[in-house]
Design a protein around this motif. Structure first.
Motif, mmCIF file in Angstrom:
data_model
loop_
_atom_site.group_PDB
_atom_site.id
_atom_site.type_symbol
_atom_site.label_atom_id
_atom_site.label_comp_id
_atom_site.label_asym_id
_atom_site.label_seq_id
_atom_site.Cartn_x
_atom_site.Cartn_y
_atom_site.Cartn_z
ATOM 1 N N ARG B 94 55.524 47.019 53.520
ATOM 2 C CA ARG B 94 55.540 47.515 54.893
ATOM 3 C C ARG B 94 56.987 47.526 55.355
ATOM 4 O O ARG B 94 57.853 46.916 54.739
ATOM 5 C CB ARG B 94 54.701 46.592 55.782
ATOM 6 N N TYR B 170 40.516 52.680 46.649
ATOM 7 C CA TYR B 170 40.261 51.239 46.767
ATOM 8 C C TYR B 170 38.766 50.968 46.796
ATOM 9 O O TYR B 170 38.262 50.083 46.117
ATOM 10 C CB TYR B 170 40.884 50.684 48.046
ATOM 11 N N ALA B 171 38.049 51.770 47.610
ATOM 12 C CA ALA B 171 36.617 51.539 47.758
ATOM 13 C C ALA B 171 35.887 51.722 46.436
ATOM 14 O O ALA B 171 34.821 51.166 46.225
ATOM 15 C CB ALA B 171 36.038 52.484 48.806
ATOM 16 N N LEU B 172 36.480 52.501 45.522
ATOM 17 C CA LEU B 172 35.834 52.694 44.220
ATOM 18 C C LEU B 172 36.327 51.664 43.210
ATOM 19 O O LEU B 172 36.110 51.798 42.012
ATOM 20 C CB LEU B 172 36.105 54.104 43.708
ATOM 21 N N GLY B 173 37.015 50.650 43.691
ATOM 22 C CA GLY B 173 37.385 49.543 42.810
ATOM 23 C C GLY B 173 38.700 49.721 42.081
ATOM 24 O O GLY B 173 38.943 49.075 41.069
ATOM 25 N N ALA B 174 39.571 50.597 42.595
ATOM 26 C CA ALA B 174 40.866 50.769 41.944
ATOM 27 C C ALA B 174 41.813 49.657 42.378
ATOM 28 O O ALA B 174 41.763 49.210 43.516
ATOM 29 C CB ALA B 174 41.470 52.121 42.311
ATOM 30 N N THR B 175 42.651 49.201 41.444
ATOM 31 C CA THR B 175 43.732 48.312 41.847
ATOM 32 C C THR B 175 44.804 49.202 42.472
ATOM 33 O O THR B 175 44.743 50.430 42.390
ATOM 34 C CB THR B 175 44.337 47.576 40.645
ATOM 35 N N GLN B 178 46.394 51.458 39.890
ATOM 36 C CA GLN B 178 45.488 52.537 39.466
ATOM 37 C C GLN B 178 45.430 53.623 40.533
ATOM 38 O O GLN B 178 45.448 54.809 40.229
ATOM 39 C CB GLN B 178 44.083 51.979 39.216
ATOM 40 N N ARG B 182 46.604 57.285 39.615
ATOM 41 C CA ARG B 182 45.569 58.312 39.430
ATOM 42 C C ARG B 182 45.355 59.191 40.638
ATOM 43 O O ARG B 182 44.804 60.279 40.519
ATOM 44 C CB ARG B 182 44.231 57.633 39.097
ATOM 45 N N ASN C 51 33.791 45.020 52.117
ATOM 46 C CA ASN C 51 34.475 45.360 50.859
ATOM 47 C C ASN C 51 35.995 45.168 50.968
ATOM 48 O O ASN C 51 36.740 45.667 50.139
ATOM 49 C CB ASN C 51 34.106 46.776 50.393
ATOM 50 N N LEU C 53 38.235 46.472 52.698
ATOM 51 C CA LEU C 53 39.155 47.554 53.054
ATOM 52 C C LEU C 53 39.901 47.152 54.318
ATOM 53 O O LEU C 53 40.913 47.749 54.684
ATOM 54 C CB LEU C 53 38.406 48.870 53.302
ATOM 55 N N ASP C 55 41.744 44.859 54.534
ATOM 56 C CA ASP C 55 43.101 44.453 54.146
ATOM 57 C C ASP C 55 44.142 45.520 54.486
ATOM 58 O O ASP C 55 45.324 45.226 54.595
ATOM 59 C CB ASP C 55 43.169 44.190 52.626
ATOM 60 N N ALA C 81 39.262 44.372 43.269
ATOM 61 C CA ALA C 81 38.711 45.520 42.547
ATOM 62 C C ALA C 81 37.264 45.252 42.167
ATOM 63 O O ALA C 81 36.392 46.113 42.312
ATOM 64 C CB ALA C 81 39.566 45.821 41.317
ATOM 65 N N ARG C 84 34.974 45.374 45.219
ATOM 66 C CA ARG C 84 34.736 46.733 45.695
ATOM 67 C C ARG C 84 33.850 47.529 44.746
ATOM 68 O O ARG C 84 33.276 48.539 45.135
ATOM 69 C CB ARG C 84 36.079 47.446 45.918
ATOM 70 N N ARG C 85 33.777 47.093 43.490
ATOM 71 C CA ARG C 85 32.826 47.748 42.591
ATOM 72 C C ARG C 85 31.404 47.294 42.888
ATOM 73 O O ARG C 85 30.456 48.041 42.704
ATOM 74 C CB ARG C 85 33.179 47.446 41.132
ATOM 75 N N MET C 89 31.037 52.146 48.937
ATOM 76 C CA MET C 89 31.159 52.601 50.328
ATOM 77 C C MET C 89 31.206 54.123 50.419
ATOM 78 O O MET C 89 31.885 54.772 49.634
ATOM 79 C CB MET C 89 32.422 52.022 50.945
ATOM 80 N N PHE C 107 35.289 58.809 38.347
ATOM 81 C CA PHE C 107 36.531 58.128 38.758
ATOM 82 C C PHE C 107 36.405 56.609 38.583
ATOM 83 O O PHE C 107 37.245 55.966 37.962
ATOM 84 C CB PHE C 107 36.845 58.460 40.219
ATOM 85 N N ARG C 110 35.908 55.474 34.849
ATOM 86 C CA ARG C 110 37.173 55.600 34.111
ATOM 87 C C ARG C 110 38.124 54.451 34.431
ATOM 88 O O ARG C 110 38.870 53.999 33.572
ATOM 89 C CB ARG C 110 37.854 56.929 34.450
ATOM 90 N N LEU C 111 38.104 53.989 35.695
ATOM 91 C CA LEU C 111 38.957 52.849 36.057
ATOM 92 C C LEU C 111 38.597 51.630 35.217
ATOM 93 O O LEU C 111 39.431 50.799 34.902
ATOM 94 C CB LEU C 111 38.792 52.491 37.539
ATOM 95 N N VAL C 161 29.910 56.798 44.233
ATOM 96 C CA VAL C 161 29.764 55.362 44.478
ATOM 97 C C VAL C 161 28.686 54.774 43.576
ATOM 98 O O VAL C 161 28.838 53.687 43.021
ATOM 99 C CB VAL C 161 29.428 55.127 45.964
ATOM 100 N N LEU C 164 29.305 53.318 40.132
ATOM 101 C CA LEU C 164 29.814 51.951 39.974
ATOM 102 C C LEU C 164 28.679 50.957 39.790
ATOM 103 O O LEU C 164 28.910 49.785 39.536
ATOM 104 C CB LEU C 164 30.611 51.547 41.215
#
Lengths: 284, 282, 251
Positions: B94, B170-175, B178, B182, C51, C53, C55, C81, C84-85, C89, C107, C110-111, C161, C164
Motif C-alpha cells: 500500500r 482470490y475468491a477462487l482460491g488463488a494466492t 497466482q 494468471r 472467505n 475477501l 482482507d 487459498a 477460499r476453495r 463465492m 481456473f 488449474r490453480l 465456483v 472448486l
C-alpha cells in the motif's frame, strides 16, 4: 506462504533498483567530480570564466558555460513556451474534435525524433539562414534557442494539456453561463486555475533544454565565452562534457565530471521545484 | 474604445490555429525533410553491406545490427526490473514511505540528462567494472535510462486491470502470485508491451549516453559478443554529420532516414497498442 | 448436527466505524440460509468475512468468533487459498475473466495444478450442467466468457465456483441484475445443489428469500434483528421491523 514471502522480497528488491541506481549514479559522479572542484576552489570553479585544461597549471572555471546553458535555455523557453502553450490551449479548449484527434497523436509521434536530427537540420538549414539574414557566424545562442525551442514543444504541449484538462469542467460552465466568450473563459478562468501545472510545464521544459546535448553542440559554436549578443557562439555545460570527454584524462577528465556535478545539481533543483509546484497545485 | 469580446475571441482563435499548425508543421517538416533527402540513399546495398572509408563509402549493416543488439539487450535488462517494480508498487504494497522513495527514485532517474548517464556509464561500467566500450556497457546504461518509462507505463497498465478480477481470483482460491501471474499480467500485457516498445524507441534515438559507453568504433563486421564495441545508428549519424566530409552527406542523410523511419514505426506501434488497450476496459 | 459456519458475538468495524455488531448466526450443512436487509445493513460485509475477501478492505478489524467447520476463519494459521476453495463465492455482478468459457471454469482446478485434459473436461461438463448452462454453451466452450448474456455469465460464474467443490456457496445478490428467466434458472440450480453443500444467499429480493431458502436472517444497520425458519418468519415475524421490511414499508 513461504513462497509468497520470497516473491514479495524479490519484487521489493527489483523495486529498489531505481533508488539504488540513483544512489550509485550520484555517488560516482560526485566522487569523480567533487575533488577537483575543491582543488580549484569551489568559487573559482563555479564563477571563473576561464577554461584552459592544457595550461600549466590547468584552469577550470565553468561560469561561461553556466551562463551559456541558461542563455540558450531562456531563449528556448521564450520560443517554445508561448507556442507550446498556445497549441495546448487550442488542442484542449477550442480544436474541433477531428482536428485534435489528428494533431495530438501526431505530436506524440514527433516527440520521438532524435536530438541529433534536430541538430543536423539546424546545421544545414538554420545556421546559413542566420548568417545571411541576422548576421554573425550563424552558430550562436539564437540558433541553439530556436532548435531547443522546437525540441521542447512536445514536452511543453503535453504537460500544459494535462494541466488544462485537470481544470474542472464546472469552472468553464460557470463562466460561459455568465456570458463570457470562449477566449474570456480561457484567459480569466481556465489559465489561472491551471497555473501550477503550467509552471511545472515551464520547469520541465527547462530541464529538457538544460540537459540537451547533441543538438546544442551542433548549432551553438561551442566557444567558451560569455555572450554579449544572441548572435555570438556559446558553450553549454552539456556540450563542454561531450566535446572534451573523448580525449580528456587525469585532472581534465575530473573537471568534466565536476561540470557534470553542476549540471546534476541544476537538474535536481529544477525537478524538486517542479514536483513541489505541481503538488501545491493539486492541493489547492 | 472597447473592442467587443466576440472580436477578441475570434482573433485569438485564429491566432491559436496558426500557432498550433505551425508547431505541428515544423516538427512534421523536419521529419519530411530528412526522409526526402535521405530515402534516395537508402538502397539494398546501403542496408546490407559493411561500412567502408569511415562510413563515407559502403553501407551500414554492422551499425544497424549493433543498434538492434544494444537496444534489445537494454530492454531485456530493464523489463524485469521495471515490470517487477510496477508489480510491487501496485500489487504487493500500500502507499507508504517505501513507495514514495521508490517513486522519487524513478522520477529523479527520469529527469537526469542523458549526458550524465553517459558520464556515469563510462566511469562505472566501462572503467570501474571493466566492461570497456561495449554493447554490454551501452546496454546497461540505456537500461537505467529506460527504467522510469517502463515503470510508469506498467504501473498504469496494471492499475487499469479491474479490481473485480483480483477479487474473483482470490475468491477462487488463488494466492497473490497466482492472481498476478494468471489474471493481472495477462490483462495488463498490451500496456506493459507499450512501455517496452517506447523504451526501445528512446534507446534507439539516444546519442550522448551511448557514445561514451558503447564507443564510436565503426565495426567492419557483425558484432558477435556483448564485449564488442559498436556504433549505433544515432552515433553514426552524429559522427558523419559533424566530422564527415561533404561526400559523406548522402550517407548521413540515409542513416538519418533509417533512424527516423524506425523510430516512427516503433512509436506508431506503441501508440496503437496503447489505444487498443485503453479501449478494452472502457 | 454441528453447524458448518458459526458466528458468535461477531463484529466488524472499518476505520473505527462499526459495520456489524454482536452477530450470532449459524449455517447448518445442506441448508440454504438467506440474509435479507436494506442496503448498508452489513450483509455483504459478513459474506466477505466468511472467505476473508475482507482482507482487501483497508483498516477492517473484526471481533468475536467466526468458525468454518469448527476452525477460526480469522485464526493466524488459516491458509487463505485453502479457505477460499472451501468457500465459493458468486458476486452481485457477473465477472467472467477475459478468457474462454472453458478456461473460466477450470481456473480454480488449474490453480491446484490439475492438467489432465480428460479430468478438466469432466469438471467442465459436470459443473456447467449443475449451473444449468451446459446445453446453451456445450458447442462453443472456446468462445470468450464475456460474450455471453448477463444471465449466462452469472451461471458461468456459478459453474466456475462449483469446480472448486466448495463446502459452502456464498451468493452476494446474484440475481440483482438478471431477468426473471435467468433468476429462475439460478434458483433451480441452487435447489439441485443442496444435497452437496450449504448456501448463504444475500439478497435484496425478499420474494427470492421466501422462495428458495430454508432459513432467513434479517439484518438491519449492522445488527441481527431476527432469524428463523423462512416459512415461519414470512408468515409470523416476531419483530415489527421485520414485518415492515418484508411487507415493503422500507428498504
Amino acid at each position: 506462504m513461504k513462497k509468497e514471502t520470497a516473491i514479495r522480497l524479490t519484487l521489493l528488491g527489483l523495486a529498489m533498483s531505481t533508488v539504488t541506481a540513483l544512489a550509485v549514479i550520484t555517488t560516482f559522479i560526485l566522487k569523480e567530480g567533487v575533488p577537483v572542484m575543491f582543488r580549484q576552489g569551489p568559487a573559482q570553479f563555479l564563477f571563473g570564466t576561464e577554461w584552459r585544461p592544457s595550461a600549466e597549471p590547468p584552469v577550470f572555471g565553468v561560469w561561461a558555460m553556466i551562463v551559456g546553458s541558461f542563455a540558450v535555455t531562456a531563449g528556448a523557453l521564450a520560443i517554445g513556451f508561448p507556442v507550446g502553450l498556445g497549441s495546448a490551449i487550442f488542442l484542449s479548449e477550442f480544436a474541433p474534435r477531428r482536428i485534435a484527434g489528428l494533431l495530438k497523436p501526431a505530436l506524440e509521434l514527433l516527440a520521438g525524433i532524435p536530438s541529433v536530427v534536430f541538430g543536423f537540420m539546424g546545421m544545414l538549414v538554420l545556421l546559413p539562414w542566420i548568417r545571411a539574414h541576422v548576421g554573425g557566424p550563424g552558430a550562436s545562442v539564437l540558433a541553439g534557442s530556436i532548435i531547443l525551442g522546437i525540441m521542447i514543444l512536445p514536452t511543453v504541449i503535453s504537460i500544459s494539456m494535462d494541466a488544462l484538462r485537470s481544470v474542472p469542467r464546472s469552472y468553464r460552465e460557470g463562466s460561459f453561463a455568465l456570458g463570457a466568450t470562449g477566449w474570456q473563459t480561457t484567459w480569466r478562468v481556465t489559465l489561472p486555475a491551471a497555473r501550477a501545472g503550467l509552471v511545472a510545464a515551464v520547469i520541465l521544459g527547462m530541464g529538457r533544454a538544460v540537459g540537451e546535448t547533441m543538438a546544442v553542440i551542433m548549432v551553438t559554436g561551442n566557444t567558451v565565452q560569455i555572450p554579449r549578443s544572441i548572435t555570438q557562439p556559446v558553450r553549454t555545460l552539456t556540450s563542454n562534457i561531450a566535446l572534451e570527454m573523448n580525449y580528456a584524462d587525469g585532472e581534465h577528465r575530473e573537471a568534466l565530471f565536476a561540470t557534470g556535478v553542476v549540471l546534476f545539481a541544476i537538474i535536481m533543483i529544477l525537478n524538486t521545484i517542479a514536483n513541489a509546484v505541481s503538488r501545491l497545485g493539486r492541493r489547492s | 474604445m472597447r473592442i467587443p469580446p466576440r472580436a477578441v475571441h475570434l482573433t485569438m482563435l485564429g491566432f491559436l490555429w496558426v500557432v498550433t499548425l505551425s508547431a505541428v508543421a515544423t516538427l512534421a517538416g523536419i521529419v519530411g525533410w530528412v526522409l526526402w533527402r535521405g530515402l534516395p540513399s537508402v538502397t539494398p546495398r546501403f542496408l546490407f553491406s559493411m561500412p567502408e572509408a569511415a562510413g563515407a563509402e559502403g553501407g551500414i549493416a554492422s551499425v544497424i545490427l549493433g543498434t538492434l543488439f544494444i537496444i534489445i539487450s537494454a530492454v531485456l535488462v530493464a523489463t524485469p526490473l521495471g515490470v517487477g517494480t510496477a508489480i510491487y508498487l501496485v500489487e504487493y504494497t500500500r502507499e507508504s514511505w517505501v513507495t514514495r522513495v521508490i517513486r522519487y527514485g524513478s522520477d529523479c532517474l527520469a529527469g537526469i540528462p542523458s549526458i550524465i548517464f553517459g558520464l556515469f556509464g563510462y566511469v562505472f561500467f566501462v572503467l570501474f567494472l571493466g566492461f570497456r566500450w561495449s554493447i554490454l556497457s551501452g546496454a546497461l546504461t540505456l537500461a537505467l535510462m529506460s527504467l522510469p518509462t517502463i515503470i510508469r507505463t506498467s504501473e498504469v497498465a496494471l492499475r487499469s486491470v479491474p479490481q473485480s478480477f483480483r477479487e474473483v481470483s482470490y475468491a477462487l482460491g488463488a494466492t497473490r502470485w497466482q492472481m498476478v501471474l494468471r489474471v493481472v499480467i495477462p490483462g495488463a500485457l498490451p500496456g506493459i508491451v507499450t512501455g517496452i516498445v517506447l523504451a526501445l524507441g528512446r534507446s534507439m534515438s539516444e546519442t550522448a549516453a551511448v557514445i561514451f559507453t558503447a564507443g564510436t568504433v565503426l565495426p567492419d563486421r557483425v558484432p558477435s559478443s556483448p564485449g564488442d564495441s559498436v556504433r549505433t545508428l544515432a552515433v553514426h549519424f552524429y559522427i558523419l554529420a559533424t566530422e564527415g566530409a561533404t561526400d559523406a552527406q548522402p550517407r548521413a542523410f540515409g542513416t538519418a532516414a533509417i533512424l527516423v523511419l524506425a523510430i516512427l514505426v516503433i512509436n506508431v506501434s506503441a501508440y496503437t497498442l496503447m489505444h487498443r488497450f485503453l479501449a478494452r476496459y472502457r | 448436527m454441528t453447524p458448518l459456519i458459526e458466528a458468535k458475538g461477531f463484529g466488524v468495524s472499518i476505520g473505527g466505524a462499526a459495520v456489524l455488531r454482536g452477530l450470532d448466526l449459524h449455517v447448518m450443512p445442506h441448508e440454504i440460509l438467506s440474509i435479507i436487509g436494506p442496503a448498508g445493513s452489513g450483509k455483504t460485509t459478513f459474506l466477505r468475512c466468511i472467505n476473508r475477501l475482507s482482507d482487501l478492505v483497508p483498516d477492517l478489524a473484526v471481533s468475536g468468533v467466526l468458525t468454518l467447520e469448527g476452525r477460526g476463519v480469522f485464526a493466524p494459521e488459516t491458509d487463505l487459498a485453502d479457505l477460499r476453495r472451501r468457500v465459493g463465492m458468486v458476486f452481485a455482478v457477473p465477472i467472467p475473466l477475459p478468457r474462454s468459457i472453458y478456461e473460466n471454469v477450470v481456473f480454480g482446478p488449474r490453480l491446484l495444478g490439475i492438467r489432465d485434459r480428460s479430468r478438466l473436461d469432466a469438471i467442465v461438463e459436470k459443473t456447467l450442467r449443475a449451473a444449468v448452462l451446459w446445453d446453451e454453451v456445450k458447442d462453443r466452450l472456446g468462445t470468450s466468457g464475456t460474450k455471453l448474456s448477463g444471465g449466462q455469465q452469472q451461471r458461468l460464474c456459478l459453474a466456475r465456483v462449483l469446480a472448486l467443490e466448495p463446502k459452502v456457496l456464498l451468493l452476494d445478490e446474484p440475481c440483482s441484475g438478471l431477468d426473471p428467466i435467468s433468476t429462475a434458472k439460478i434458483e433451480e440450480a441452487l435447489q439441485e445443489l443442496k444435497p452437496q453443500l450449504s448456501v448463504v444467499l444475500v439478497t435484496n429480493n425478499v420474494k427470492q428469500a421466501a422462495r428458495s431458502s430454508d432459513r432467513t436472517a434479517f439484518l438491519l444497520m449492522g445488527e441481527l434483528v431476527e432469524h428463523g425458519r423462512t416459512a415461519e418468519m414470512f408468515t409470523s415475524p416476531t419483530d415489527t421491523r421485520t414485518n415492515d421490511y418484508i411487507s415493503g414499508k422500507f428498504g
